[in-house]
Enzyme design. Structure first.
Site, PDB file in Angstrom:
ATOM      1  N   GLU A  34       0.817  -1.213   0.000  1.00  0.00           N
ATOM      2  CA  GLU A  34       0.000   0.000   0.000  1.00  0.00           C
ATOM      3  C   GLU A  34       0.852   1.265   0.000  1.00  0.00           C
ATOM      4  O   GLU A  34       0.535   2.240  -0.682  1.00  0.00           O
ATOM      5  CB  GLU A  34      -0.948   0.014   1.212  1.00  0.00           C
ATOM      6  N   HIS A  73     -10.453  -4.807  10.353  1.00  0.00           N
ATOM      7  CA  HIS A  73     -11.097  -4.723   9.041  1.00  0.00           C
ATOM      8  C   HIS A  73     -12.489  -4.098   9.182  1.00  0.00           C
ATOM      9  O   HIS A  73     -13.347  -4.306   8.337  1.00  0.00           O
ATOM     10  CB  HIS A  73     -11.239  -6.108   8.398  1.00  0.00           C
TER      11      HIS A  73
END
Lengths: 315, 321
Positions: free
Chosen positions: B59, B128
């Site tokens: 990322e 998450h």
């Protein structure tokens, strides 16, 4: 894209410009005219001058908080750069950036980065843009040995390797990350070998020999421009000064090591290949240029506070 | 006019902008197969693998690369699969993208969109399920977009891609299935930074964003049954905040409840309250947020941590008592 090869005189002038610019910067820093901190590039001039001498106008470089060398090698106006260090309105970034964060897009400098490793992703992104726009541009990242232990280094070399980005990763290994010897904090002991893991060429270069740097850079830039992907250059070099400010390096660098490297100062090494009269003339020229740059920068008005937006407005 | 889901609205907005502007590119993990939330299916077939790019699970590298590709002439849209992973890209967002326009002395801005999925309720556990808007809320130079419905998802994503500044675009997972009548691909967009009044009322103002707007509207229905008329302000943009619309409503009602599905400290609710108090005399305010601990996995625990319509209605009644 081809361009004329720089003469030895041009290379000498460019390296000496950095050396004398930073002598002046150190004087102004010691006189409390330059605020904050400063990280001198002295001793490493052959690396940025050599690499940037093979770049063209559509190429990009990204450098570190030790970035005066890369900026000047790309053509940043010494007066505007000194004015930036002094916090003047006429600085490259109007006094908003200072020594560590210079941006000079007009000369291909996408940024100097105060966070170790930032330059690596900046060049990776510029290379991605060149690849996707097919504009033939190449992007160069300058960074130190310390940055090769950052996530940026590993993630970006993998990304660039797998996408064959037109990037050249130039590690200036000056043997110390801040105050700590590279060998104490670098597993495997070799930076250049890390290229193997990412399937890209890794080349070790004498970073104090500007002609050796040029030769390696030409090949790496040629590969990048030809669509063959990135290269890692490990340029072995040494900083003549400490990491920053008043640190002179004596607390952590053995005296004989310093002596040995000072004897391989890249500027006298190049001067040996020029006539003494030419060297003297170039020294006078550059001293005059930097003297004038310092005077003009000091005479400029300080940056003054005014309302400003963090956002670019539409339209 | 076609009725489509929020998820399809995202795909339509991306396709519309990829089609309109050849400098737009999409980067992310598994995006050529549509991504885990299936927002980008078919885009690679239409626009090719040079403009719809599968990235390594790196990322920091691909977001940072997108920042500098933006500076060098592209308009990248990056997908960060779960907003919890924004923590990995903070250096490039905070130290590079957001500061570039100002520090460069306006040499270049960063036309980048970072799309990312937020929100609890999916039983995905602590890392998450977060809505970490507070992580980026305090950073000058970032725009934060938080749509609550499919129409805004399409229009505001297009506006974000057209904007010259870095934008973080939050997509709440529970909203992906919500449907709306989507405007055409070339329908004009409005600039970012405007809130919308989702329900009119004169007794209390309830401000919220994303899925919490539905919570607020449900609370408003239950309040209406008691004769209390709530005005619901859909914030839509967390940065810049549309203080004019928020304070305009609050100055009418003098009572403000802000709902935030997020950590109890340092979130947008605090900013909405502060900005409103500064602009409205004798305003009473309450925040309805999440408890001050990580989001739990087990369904009963997770549900108990979420802001509920009952809690919002209670806060409103408390202000009216």
């Amino acid at each position: 894209v081809s361009h004329p090869k720089p003469s030895l005189e041009d290379l000498f002038r460019s390296m000496l410009r950095i050396r004398l610019f930073e002598d002046a910067a150190m004087r102004l820093f010691m006189a409390n005219e330059i605020p904050g901190t400063t990280h001198l590039y002295q001793g490493q001039e052959a690396v940025s001058v050599g690499v940037c001498s093979v770049l063209g106008p559509d190429d990009a470089v990204a450098a570190t908080y030790r970035g005066h060398g890369a900026c000047l090698a790309m053509g940043t106006d010494p007066t505007a750069l000194m004015a930036e260090l002094l916090g003047r309105s006429t600085g490259v970034n109007g006094g908003r950036a200072g020594s560590m964060n210079v941006i000079d897009l007009a000369h291909g400098v996408v940024g100097c980065f105060g966070i170790v490793g930032g330059s690596i992703v900046a060049a990776t992104g510029a290379a991605l843009a060149s690849q996707l726009r097919r504009d033939g541009g190449v992007a160069v990242a300058f960074f130190g040995d310390g940055a090769t232990n950052q996530a940026y280094f590993h993630e970006c070399l993998n990304f660039a390797g797998v996408r064959r980005l037109p990037a050249v990763y130039v590690c200036e290994n000056n043997l110390y990350g801040e105050w700590t010897p590279m060998a104490n904090v670098t597993a495997g002991g070799s930076i250049v070998q890390r290229a193997d893991a990412y399937g890209i060429p890794g080349v070790e270069v004498d970073g104090n020999d500007v002609l050796a740097v040029i030769s390696a850079a030409e090949e790496a830039v040629g590969r990048a421009r030809g669509g063959e992907g990135p290269t890692l250059l490990e340029c072995k070099t040494y900083r003549h000064k400490g990491h920053s400010r008043l640190d002179d390096g004596s607390r952590y660098r053995p005296a004989d090591e310093v002596t040995e490297w000072l004897a391989r100062d890249p500027i006298p090494l190049l001067a040996e290949q020029l006539d003494d009269a030419v060297v003297e003339q170039l020294e006078d020229e550059v001293a005059e240029e930097i003297g004038a740059a310092v005077a003009a920068a000091r005479a400029a008005l300080p940056a003054t506070p005014a309302a400003a937006s963090a956002f670019k407005e539409a339209g | 006019v076609t009725v489509r889901s929020f998820r399809e609205a995202i795909g339509e907005a991306l396709a519309a902008e990829l089609d309109r502007d050849p400098t737009v590119v999409l980067l992310g993990e598994d995006v050529t197969l549509g991504g885990v939330f299936n927002t980008t299916p078919g885009l690679v077939d239409r626009f090719g693998p040079e403009r719809v790019v599968d990235t390594p699970i790196s990322e920091l590298a691909f977001t940072g690369a997108a920042v500098f590709a933006a500076i060098r002439g592209l308009r990248p849209v990056v997908e960060i699969m779960f907003a919890d992973f924004l923590a990995l890209v903070m250096d490039t967002l905070q130290n590079q993208a957001s500061k570039y326009w100002y520090v460069s002395n306006n040499q270049a801005s960063v036309p980048l969109v970072v799309r990312t999925a937020v929100g609890a309720g999916g039983r995905f556990g602590a890392c998450h399920s977060q809505t970490p808007t507070s992580m980026v809320l305090g950073e000058p130079g970032l725009k934060l977009v938080a749509p609550s419905n499919a129409v805004d998802a399409k229009q505001m994503l297009r506006a974000a891609i057209q904007d010259d500044n870095p934008v973080v675009f939050f997509e709440h997972k529970l909203l992906y299935g919500r449907k709306g009548e989507l405007p055409a691909d070339d329908a004009p967009t409005e600039p970012l930074g405007r809130a919308a009044v989702a329900r009119s009322g004169g007794d209390v103002t309830i401000a919220a964003a994303m899925a919490a707007v539905e919570t607020a509207l449900e609370a408003a229905e239950s309040l209406a049954a008691d004769g209390i008329e709530a005005e619901v302000v859909d914030l839509r943009s967390l940065r810049p905040l549309d203080v004019e619309t928020i304070a305009g409503s609050a100055s009418k009602t003098r009572r403000l409840v802000v709902v935030e599905e997020g950590p109890a400290v340092g979130g947008y609710a605090a900013e909405v309250v502060a900005a409103s108090v500064e602009g409205v005399d004798s305003l009473r305010a309450r925040r309805v947020m999440m408890p001050d601990h990580a989001i739990p996995f087990s369904p009963l625990l997770e549900d108990a941590a979420l802001p509920t319509p009952a809690a919002v209605a209670d806060a409103a009644r408390d202000l009216l008592s």
